[in-house]
Design a protein around this motif. Sequence first.
Motif, PDB file in Angstrom:
ATOM      1  N   THR A 104       0.808  -1.228   0.000  1.00  0.00           N
ATOM      2  CA  THR A 104       0.000   0.000   0.000  1.00  0.00           C
ATOM      3  C   THR A 104       0.837   1.273   0.000  1.00  0.00           C
ATOM      4  OG1 THR A 104      -0.152  -0.110   2.424  1.00  0.00           O
ATOM      5  CG2 THR A 104      -1.926  -1.135   1.154  1.00  0.00           C
ATOM      6  N   THR A 105       2.160   1.163   0.092  1.00  0.00           N
ATOM      7  CA  THR A 105       2.997   2.362   0.073  1.00  0.00           C
ATOM      8  C   THR A 105       3.330   2.838  -1.330  1.00  0.00           C
ATOM      9  OG1 THR A 105       5.042   1.047   0.178  1.00  0.00           O
ATOM     10  CG2 THR A 105       4.082   1.774   2.269  1.00  0.00           C
ATOM     11  N   ARG A 117      -1.200   4.495  -2.776  1.00  0.00           N
ATOM     12  CA  ARG A 117      -1.244   5.449  -1.666  1.00  0.00           C
ATOM     13  C   ARG A 117      -2.001   6.722  -2.032  1.00  0.00           C
ATOM     14  NH1 ARG A 117       2.371   9.445  -0.594  1.00  0.00           N
ATOM     15  NH2 ARG A 117       3.833   8.540  -2.102  1.00  0.00           N
ATOM     16  N   ARG A 118      -1.820   7.223  -3.251  1.00  0.00           N
ATOM     17  CA  ARG A 118      -2.463   8.471  -3.635  1.00  0.00           C
ATOM     18  C   ARG A 118      -3.943   8.293  -3.936  1.00  0.00           C
ATOM     19  NH1 ARG A 118       2.449  10.401  -7.652  1.00  0.00           N
ATOM     20  NH2 ARG A 118       3.954  10.913  -6.000  1.00  0.00           N
ATOM     21  N   PHE A 131      -5.699   6.614  -0.029  1.00  0.00           N
ATOM     22  CA  PHE A 131      -4.865   6.999   1.106  1.00  0.00           C
ATOM     23  C   PHE A 131      -5.350   6.354   2.394  1.00  0.00           C
ATOM     24  CE2 PHE A 131      -3.993   9.734   4.746  1.00  0.00           C
ATOM     25  CZ  PHE A 131      -2.618   9.808   4.687  1.00  0.00           C
ATOM     26  N   PHE A 187      -4.006   2.945   2.748  1.00  0.00           N
ATOM     27  CA  PHE A 187      -2.598   3.029   3.152  1.00  0.00           C
ATOM     28  C   PHE A 187      -2.481   3.369   4.638  1.00  0.00           C
ATOM     29  CE2 PHE A 187       0.452   6.430   4.154  1.00  0.00           C
ATOM     30  CZ  PHE A 187       1.630   5.717   4.141  1.00  0.00           C
ATOM     31  N   HIS A 245      -1.107   0.724   7.531  1.00  0.00           N
ATOM     32  CA  HIS A 245       0.162   1.017   8.193  1.00  0.00           C
ATOM     33  C   HIS A 245       0.084   0.884   9.714  1.00  0.00           C
ATOM     34  CE1 HIS A 245       3.527   1.927   5.687  1.00  0.00           C
ATOM     35  NE2 HIS A 245       4.105   2.633   6.614  1.00  0.00           N
ATOM     36  N   ASN A 298       5.611  15.824   0.388  1.00  0.00           N
ATOM     37  CA  ASN A 298       5.837  14.943  -0.758  1.00  0.00           C
ATOM     38  C   ASN A 298       7.039  15.463  -1.518  1.00  0.00           C
ATOM     39  OD1 ASN A 298       3.428  13.370  -0.353  1.00  0.00           O
ATOM     40  ND2 ASN A 298       2.280  15.137  -1.092  1.00  0.00           N
TER      41      ASN A 298
END
Length: 713
Positions: free
Chosen positions: A265-266, A271-272, A275, A278, A282, A712
């Motif tokens: 999921t990274t 991820r975008r 989210f 993700f 995590h 980012n």
Amino acid sequence: MEVKGSASSSSYASMVVLLLVLKLVMSLVFISWLLVWILLPTKPFDKWSDKFYPATNSTYFGSQGTNILIYTFPILLISLLGCIYLHFAKRIECCNSLSSCLRAWKRPVLVKAPLGIISLMELAFCLMFLAFLIWFFTAAVHNSFSTITKESAEKDGKQVWMQKLDYASVWLALTGNTCCAFLFFPVTRTSSLLPLIGLTSESSIRYHVWLGHIAMFFFTAHGICFVVLWTAMGDLWQLLKWDFHEISNVAGEIALICGLLMWVTTFPTIRRKMFELFFYTHQLYFLFLLFYLLHLGIRVFTLILPGVYLFLLDRYLRFLQSRRKARLVSARLLHSETLELNFSKHLGSSYTPLSTVFINVPSVSSLQWHPFTISSSSNLEPEKLSIIIKKEGSWTQRLYQMLSSPSCPQRLDISVEGPYGPVSLNFLRYDSLVLVSGGSGITPFISVIRELIYRSTTLASPTPNILLVCAFKTSADLTMLDLLLPVSSTISDLSSLNLKIEAFVTREKAPPTPNNAAKLKIRTKWFKPLPSDQPISLVLGPNTWLWLATIIATSFVAFLVLMGILTNYYIYPIDKNTDEVYNISWRALLNLLFICFCIVATASAAVLWEERRSSIQLKQSSNMDVKTPIASPTSWLDNVDQELESLPLDSVLQTANVHYGGRPDLTKMLLECNELNTGVMASGPSELRHQVARVCSSGLANNLHFESISFNW
């Protein structure tokens, strides 16, 4: 820094000497710790295995105590000394110019996705770390293979290639373990060591990402190799083995599955777009660490314990701070679907420009925490902390709709973690500043400009020349320029700065009509906080670094004492009387339990002590609290739609050059900067930051010194 009087000069000199001594000691300890890691793979595998998995348990000051002394104690000692260093460094305003050599090392050399903007120094350290990993694995495999013979392999019921695959698989895992030794340092905030090297957790997230990718590559290869080995040997039942005296395969498999779920999921495409997936995935980090510990045992876990220890301390301190409800005073709503939240702040808590906070709004999402750059200045606005939120994602959209609706609540339940930020004001070392932003990327520069307003008006100290280049999509976004000034300031405060604003509206070719311009007013909505709502303050108060040093020292000593008592009076007698190794899983869990207990006990005591001191101080200065409307509900509702008539739309725009229908020619604007010492800061979309970085690294202008600001890269 100007020093007055011989006593002040002597005190300043003593402090500088102390800081130099602390730097020297920390450097020597860190070099020694690195040498231990470098020498680790030079030992044959059988000797290494005996060190971490002895046939019988020794006393506490035997194998486990030795590993803690070698692999854990040095980093925690650096943490202790580093906290003391940062505490005293705060008293010295260090804005000295960097040497030309160091500036060259910080110049961008790679500007390319997905790595982003890489300086020469970062590139050098990355290459050295990769070289170390390659050497670590190859040296370990070479030394281990040298001990393998046909007879030794047959003794273990294997062929030679199987024995080699076995050893190689183990060293794949230990190479990944080396990455894990550094994995948690970039994501610690309160107890972070990053300020010692001029970094923040915000700017170091990518190091955590890189280390995570490398670690999971080695761990996945480790798992695949063992499945291949067991298949060749016909021992697939090993997948279900949980050995209480050596390696637990089941625990390792669970840890690997948790790691793979986090790893998948990274990747940016997931991820975008998802989210929340993700974010929630995590949270498996705790299960990953738990079963990682059960898989390896505490002796091997001591290799990565320093980072995990500081991360657990940071996580608990953040939990304690998040239990407080922040006192939200007001919200300023802009026509560009942007809002500024203004919180009450404790007078004793200070932060530097470019600092960030994480906020949680349960009425929007009870689990999600989002980072925002602080737009206020703790010097110019000592009782207030402000953040600016642009409506972009689903979370910010729900928050904006809630606050802009006629039925806006009179109080908003918000929790805050932070602030976190740089220790020093590096931007003050430049003769001029070029601030390039896109959209909401202007937010961090608002705090910089407000800090410079304070220094020019209150301290009457010289400030850099400022060129603010900002790009917006529509003219409605121009109202964000009005946030350069806090409510308590006027346009005359900007006149003390040599500030030039170049604003670009990219999607409109002409200024708005007078009728449309009249609508672009800033509205302020006032809230009615509860008496239990608290002003934002640092979780450990103004002496955070001293408290951290105390917590690290006392918790670690308490852990050593508890484990010494347990091992010598419980575990060792069992081993001695039964001639068996004590259950390695139980031993690992007891170690984890004692670590958590010591961290919770010492950190809770420090926070309670600081809260008691803070409450006494608040009672003594209750008349200094930020005033909020306490009128009847009817009059409060009238005040909800109050417009700040003292702050018209053109208050800041009258000092700006506004360009419509085009983007800024950043290359031309940057190359026209003639000052010898020019700092360039870029914030906003990655394309904009990459373009600025390319100009600064092109060699066409050696006077430009780049610094990127973004979550980012």
